[in-house]
Design a protein around this motif. Structure first.
Motif, PDB file in Angstrom:
ATOM      1  N   ASN A 211       2.820   2.396  -0.009  1.00 20.59           N
ATOM      2  CA  ASN A 211       1.620   2.231  -0.837  1.00 20.59           C
ATOM      3  C   ASN A 211       0.892   3.570  -0.866  1.00 20.59           C
ATOM      4  O   ASN A 211       1.011   4.360   0.064  1.00 20.59           O
ATOM      5  N   ASN A 243       4.246   0.312  -4.046  1.00 22.30           N
ATOM      6  CA  ASN A 243       3.981  -1.092  -4.391  1.00 22.30           C
ATOM      7  C   ASN A 243       2.566  -1.284  -4.914  1.00 22.30           C
ATOM      8  O   ASN A 243       2.322  -2.165  -5.733  1.00 22.30           O
ATOM      9  N   SER A 244       1.633  -0.505  -4.390  1.00 20.58           N
ATOM     10  CA  SER A 244       0.237  -0.712  -4.803  1.00 20.58           C
ATOM     11  C   SER A 244      -0.559   0.559  -4.560  1.00 20.58           C
ATOM     12  O   SER A 244      -0.105   1.469  -3.850  1.00 20.58           O
ATOM     13  N   HIS A 284      -0.222  -3.085  -9.198  1.00 23.74           N
ATOM     14  CA  HIS A 284      -1.157  -3.663  -8.235  1.00 23.74           C
ATOM     15  C   HIS A 284      -2.207  -2.651  -7.746  1.00 23.74           C
ATOM     16  O   HIS A 284      -1.857  -1.611  -7.193  1.00 23.74           O
ATOM     17  N   LYS A 286      -5.356  -2.537  -5.214  1.00 24.99           N
ATOM     18  CA  LYS A 286      -5.814  -3.380  -4.100  1.00 24.99           C
ATOM     19  C   LYS A 286      -7.242  -3.048  -3.688  1.00 24.99           C
ATOM     20  O   LYS A 286      -7.593  -1.884  -3.526  1.00 24.99           O
ATOM     21  N   ASP A 307      -5.482  -7.569  -6.043  1.00 21.05           N
ATOM     22  CA  ASP A 307      -4.977  -7.829  -4.694  1.00 21.05           C
ATOM     23  C   ASP A 307      -6.158  -7.660  -3.749  1.00 21.05           C
ATOM     24  O   ASP A 307      -6.896  -6.673  -3.854  1.00 21.05           O
ATOM     25  N   TYR A 354       5.583  -8.177  -2.942  1.00 25.51           N
ATOM     26  CA  TYR A 354       4.895  -8.980  -3.955  1.00 25.51           C
ATOM     27  C   TYR A 354       5.725 -10.164  -4.434  1.00 25.51           C
ATOM     28  O   TYR A 354       5.490 -10.736  -5.474  1.00 25.51           O
TER      29      TYR A 354
END
Ligand code: SF4
Length: 358
Positions: A211, A243-244, A284, A286, A307, A354
């Protein structure tokens, strides 16, 4: 709408990528509601109405750190009375005491030269052997840098061996803000932004995802924040391995920078919105509720976030709590679900990638 946002707004509606100049206009605007409306439009198209969370636990193996960044309230010197380095057995016991229903262990710590490569390898191997069903997200790229330098191994070899031991993904952290000026001033010993990006790229190319984050609220300029977002966006274009994205407000309490005023709710919501708008290749964004509370988190869901982070069992000796975060501890699945539903969104308990939880 702020007239400086009109051209950017047209670009967003046409689905065009935003330039550095556009990003600066967004961050310089005080028209928070227009920023939120634009970010919410993009969030809805890109990520839908689900809001993700995960049942996770943070483990800190040591708070001894020789880098002593000025913005850090967590680290200690080796001889400080409240310094600690846990054994692998201690850490296994900590997980056993709270493993019920977890999906993820997130493991990070300070830069402690007393720890050998074998410690890190055994730590991952032992936790994965004891809890094979848990995903292990461990070590920020800065820790990987230290492990490689202190062991004499290459970054690739460190990652190969840790992956073999059970490492699932790298932890966010250590990115701070990439600006060399800010790093010289606040964390001169830390891995450079350039090296952070190189290590992350190597990990992604080896199938180890991670991330990205941005620590804001030091003395970085608007340009330095936007440059950071663009560097992250460029790497994501190249590898697709993030991922985010997590914007982290600097928490000054208990740090050497305690006289800093810290971010307001306005700043936090604006940074969430601008991250959503600039990072067109991230699904995503967050909002970590431990940094601003569930109530602000619920509002952030209308400013681009999708998120809320995790249940975060036992963050109370961790990084955010040490810096005075008022929302430490943990929350329950039920509370997260209620928060999300009351924002008229759909709760989705996720795995690390996810995916839906089994
Ligand atoms: S932020 Fe990380 S590297 Fe910097 S002093 Fe704290 S624990 Fe050490």
């Amino acid at each position: 709408m702020d007239k400086n946002l009109i051209e950017v707004s047209d670009r967003i509606e046409r689905g065009e990528r935003l330039s550095e100049e556009n990003g600066i206009k967004l961050l310089e605007s005080s028209d928070l509601l227009s920023l939120g409306r634009l970010a919410d439009f993009v969030r809805r198209n890109k990520a839908g109405d689900e809001v993700y969370f995960i049942a996770n636990k943070h483990l800190y193996y040591t708070n001894v750190c020789v880098w002593r960044c000025k913005f850090c309230a967590f680290s200690r010197n080796l001889n400080d009375s409240d310094s600690y380095t846990k054994t692998i057995e201690d850490l296994i016991l900590e997980v056993k005491n709270s493993e019920n229903g977890l999906s993820e262990l997130r493991i990070t710590g300070g830069i402690n030269p007393k720890l050998s490569f074998e410690f890190f390898e055994n730590l991952i191997f032992s936790l994965k052997s004891a809890f094979p069903y848990l995903h292990i997200e461990a070590f920020a790229p800065t820790e990987i840098d230290f492990i490689a330098l202190s062991s004499g191994l290459s970054v690739e070899d460190v990652l190969i061996r840790l992956k073999k031991a059970g490492l699932g993904s790298l932890a966010a952290g250590g990115a701070e803000v990439f600006s060399p000026r800010i790093r010289r001033e606040f964390c001169p010993k830390k891995t450079s932004g350039k090296r952070w990006l190189e290590i992350t790229k190597t990990a992604h190319q080896m199938g180890v995802c991670s991330n990205a984050s941005l620590l804001y609220g030091l003395t970085e300029t608007v340009e330095e924040r936007i440059d950071h977002l663009i560097e992250v966006r460029n790497l994501q274009d190249e590898t697709g391995g993030f991922n985010s994205f997590i914007p982290l407000p600097f928490l000054p309490e208990n740090t050497k920078l305690f006289s800093f005023s810290g971010s307001t709710g306005f700043d936090i919501l604006k940074m969430i919105a601008v991250s959503r708008l600039m990072l067109d290749n991230f699904k995503h964004i967050k909002f970590l509720w431990i940094y601003g509370g569930l109530k602000l988190g619920q509002t952030a869901l209308s400013f681009g976030a999708n998120d809320l982070g995790g249940t975060v069992i036992e963050e109370n000796k961790g990084v955010a709590r040490s810096a005075g975060a008022k929302n430490f501890g943990f929350t329950t699945r039920e509370e997260l679900i209620r928060t999300i539903k009351r924002a008229d969104r759909i709760p989705f308990e996720r795995g690390v990638l996810y995916q839906a939880r089994n």
